[in-house]
Design a protein around this motif. Structure first.
Motif: not given
Length: 482
Positions: A369-371, A382-384, A405-406, A411-413
């Motif tokens: 979420k911070n990312a 914007q992907n990261f 976990a990944i 899915e929250q992006r």
């Protein structure tokens, strides 16, 4: 490519440097080979770099003082590709960088991204004074010399608009600094001063020294400027920044803490010192203070108190570094969705597990979420790339926990359909990538390792090579302002 008898794989790299005064290009060929034994996990490395073509040095074309002429830049690049006997589709990696005062032009970012698409889809858009200094140090030979000598080496790359300092010891970067010191900061035309850059004008005003457009190039006040630049550089190398030096600083103060032993000068100003280029008439085409500045540096007592080392390259140090020193090769045991490559300008977010999988997983969702907040604050998709570091020893069940976990957090992006891009500090890329696929992750997966990145870096991932590895360029996208 797993066997030791296979011929080395090759790829073509290009470096393009668009600087304050000059633009140049270099074409290189890299040879890749599996350096691990036949019974070991493959380890693909660049084992040889050969420069195939060096362009002439062109005057950087501008449409006006604040705008780069993109059309003319593209003409230069395409023409030089033709002379080198290559086409854009042959190029697998490399960098186009914009340096010095040119990075302050209104259309700098626009031009780089345009070139990135038009003259080779490998090409990365990089800019920023710290990176300029780092790349120049690699092209000048200072970086390698720091390892062989054990000394603290400062590479000072001085072009038309800036002096970019990078300090190394044993190939470890100790610090950087960038200054408004360069040949084109005062220009002449028809035997008179034609332009005075804003930083120099501030310097003159602060020191109560007068210099005007129309003055004689032999004016003692021009000598005052070049001598001041040399003196200021001497103080900054010693980490003794005085109030009067602030006018020349571009960005942060010097940030190294060890005493410098040796200086290496590269860039156009060092060409005035060492005359490496065959076309001796070129300097007369650039009517500015470059020659006077070079002489001021050479006679300055503080600078002469250091050992000086002649560079391998002078004016071409940055383009050589860009074309031959910016590419890394991923591990061979990776998992990539080839149809998603190349990927460009992916920001890196580092999440460290602290050698404890369970504790790391508890904070994993917060980290992602911070990312998103950092790199996609407007929720535009914007992907990261997630750099996963400090993993503990993991068995297969641990890999499954991490994969689950990944899948959940990605899915929250804002745009969850984008590829999942993972960089691992440890050699878990293939097993993690295959586990994600076995768990029927719906997104494409790009999972690589053996790449060194830091939080806040940007990276480009090139197309997979025959050996299964991918070329990666780690970079910055910072544009500085004047």
């Amino acid at each position: 490519m797993g066997g030791s008898n296979r011929e080395p794989e090759t790829m073509i790299s290009a470096g393009i440097d668009i600087g304050t005064s000059t633009t140049k290009l270099i074409i290189s060929r890299f040879s890749l080979m599996n350096v691990a034994g036949t019974t070991h996990v493959p380890k693909i490395e660049i084992v040889d770099k050969e420069v195939l073509y060096k362009s002439p040095i062109f005057r950087t074309p501008l449409t006006n003082p604040s705008t780069i002429n993109v059309v003319e830049i593209e003409k230069i690049v395409r023409s030089e590709y033709a002379k080198a006997g290559i086409v854009a589709s042959q190029i697998a990696t490399g960098a186009v960088i914009i340096t010095g005062e040119t990075a302050t032009k209104q259309n700098a970012s626009e031009m780089l991204h345009y070139l990135s698409g038009e003259v080779g889809d490998f090409l990365v858009a990089t800019a920023g004074p710290d990176l300029e200094g780092i790349i120049a140090a690699k092209g000048s030979g200072a970086y390698d010399y720091s390892s062989r000598s054990g000394k603290v080496i400062a590479n000072i790359d001085i072009g038309g608009g800036t002096a970019n300092i990078a300090v190394y010891k044993d190939k470890v970067l100790l610090g950087t600094c960038t200054l408004h010191i360069g040949g084109r900061l005062i220009e002449f035309h028809e035997g008179k001063v034609n332009s005075i850059s804003p930083p120099v004008q501030k310097l003159l005003t602060g020191q109560n020294v007068l210099l005007h457009v129309g003055d004689n190039p032999e004016s003692r006040n021009i000598k005052f400027v070049t001598d001041f630049m040399a003196e200021s550089l001497g103080r900054i190398l010693k980490n003794d920044v005085q109030e009067k030096d602030e006018v020349l600083l571009l960005g942060h103060h010097p940030n190294w803490h060890e005493k410098i032993d040796t200086l290496v000068f590269s860039g156009g100003i060092s060409e005035c010192m060492y005359n490496h280029e065959p076309d001796k008439g070129q300097k007369s085409n650039y009517d500015d203070i470059g020659v006077q500045l070079a002489k001021a540096l050479q006679r300055n007592e503080a600078l002469q108190s250091y050992s000086w080392l002649e560079p391998v390259e002078t004016v071409r140090a940055t383009v050589l570094g860009a074309g031959t020193q910016t590419t890394e090769i991923s591990g061979a045991t990776i998992q990539v969705a080839s149809d998603e490559l190349p990927l460009k300008n992916i920001p890196v977010y580092n999440y460290a597990f602290g050698e404890n999988l369970q504790t790391g997983l508890e904070n994993f969702e917060i980290a992602v979420k911070n990312a998103i907040d950092i790199y996609d604050a407007a929720r535009e998709g914007q992907n990261f790339a997630l750099y996963i570091s400090e993993l503990p020893y993991m068995g297969f069940r641990d890999i499954q926990k991490l994969a689950a976990a990944i899948i959940q957090v990605m899915e929250q992006r804002p745009d969850p359909d984008q590829p999942i891009v993972l960089i691992l500090q440890t050699d878990h890329a293939k097993v993690l990538g295959q586990t994600l696929i076995a768990m029927q992750v719906r997104q494409s997966v790009i999972c690589i390792d053996q790449i060194t990145v830091e939080h806040g870096d940007y990276m480009d991932i090139g197309r997979a090579l025959e050996s299964g590895v991918v070329p990666v360029v780690v970079k910055t996208l910072t544009f500085h302002s004047s």
